[in-house]
Design a protein around this motif. Structure first.
Motif: not given
Length: 281
Positions: A19-29
């Protein structure tokens, strides 16, 4: 590194790649890992610190795998081939993440990241130098700088193919092919062109870098894990005890070092120990 940190690193690198670094949230991780945000922040201060840890994890794993080839009961030629196979396999595994970093150019390289990259390059250089000398003998030592640069150019081209193309290469066959090309290069060596100082300036080797007692003690622990011979282990333990003292005895270290010189497993450590003794002369 804890299992939880490794889990976060592995899942995050997959999400960043997709998804890309900026587009990935901590919540998704955290969702992908099945943990809470609080648990995430106990392991990493921020998404940026996680990004650094991914690079650190990758470089540490690469260096550890390269170190493992000294445990393999194979000849110097096959060991050198494994050196390339391991690099290609690890880069292929994280190729999507590497490609994402190149495209997004997230977070400019800071001093900490630069230090990590230079340390990985230096350790890879040291392993490569050891393997080259083991395979072709001490006569190529004066040509080492040129060989490192030539090899770097060859390997870089294949790494770009691995990163930018989805089709997998035959890494074993490629490693065999590269070592064959090195055979031809070594046969044609005449007068050295480059100097070691050029590699030092680029952080590729540490000829001007002091070897510390702490670094040697860490290296001894790694070597002891690979060595089974009782005589070698005794010599390593004596060196370990001696270096741990405030006033170590150089004759003792020199004597123990001579016991290690005929073993491929301790070859790289002996070089560092010799440099340590030379710089304190």
């Amino acid at each position: 590194m804890s299992d939880k940190k490794i889990l976060i690193i592995e899942k995050a690198s997959e999400l960043f790649a997709k998804n890309g670094f900026d587009a990935t949230s901590v919540q998704e991780i955290t969702d992908a890992c099945g943990i809470s945000k609080g648990s995430f922040y106990l392991s990493f201060k921020s998404k940026e610190s996680l990004q650094f840890s991914i690079f650190e994890y990758f470089s540490t794993k690469l260096i550890e795998r390269i170190g493992s080839i000294y445990q393999m009961e194979i000849g110097p030629r096959e060991r050198f081939e494994q050196f390339f196979v391991i690099q290609f396999e690890e880069i292929a595994r994280y190729s999507d993440f590497i490609l994402m970093q190149m495209r997004e150019q997230t977070n400019p390289i800071n001093d900490e990241m630069l230090g990590l990259m230079n340390d990985m390059r230096r350790k890879t250089y040291e392993a490569q130098e050891s393997l080259l000398l083991n395979l072709y003998g001490e006569d190529i030592k004066e040509h080492m700088t040129d060989l490192v640069v030539i090899l770097g150019g060859i390997v870089k081209g294949y790494i770009e193919i691995i990163v930018f193309n989805e089709d997998s290469l035959d890494y074993v066959g490629l490693a065999y092919y590269i070592v064959e090309r090195i055979d031809s290069i070594v046969k044609g060596l005449s007068k050295p062109f480059l100097t070691t100082e050029l590699l030092v300036k680029n952080g590729m080797c540490g000829a001007d870098r002091s070897i510390t007692a702490e670094e040697l003690l860490k290296e001894i622990k790694r070597v002891k894990q690979r060595v089974a011979d009782e005589d070698l282990l005794i010599s390593l333990e004596v060196i370990e005890q001696e270096i741990s003292k405030n006033n170590y005895r150089k004759p003792v270290l020199s004597g123990m070092m001579s016991n290690l010189k005929n073993s491929e497993l301790t070859e790289q450590f002996v070089r560092k120990l010799k440099q340590f003794l030379d710089q304190s002369a």
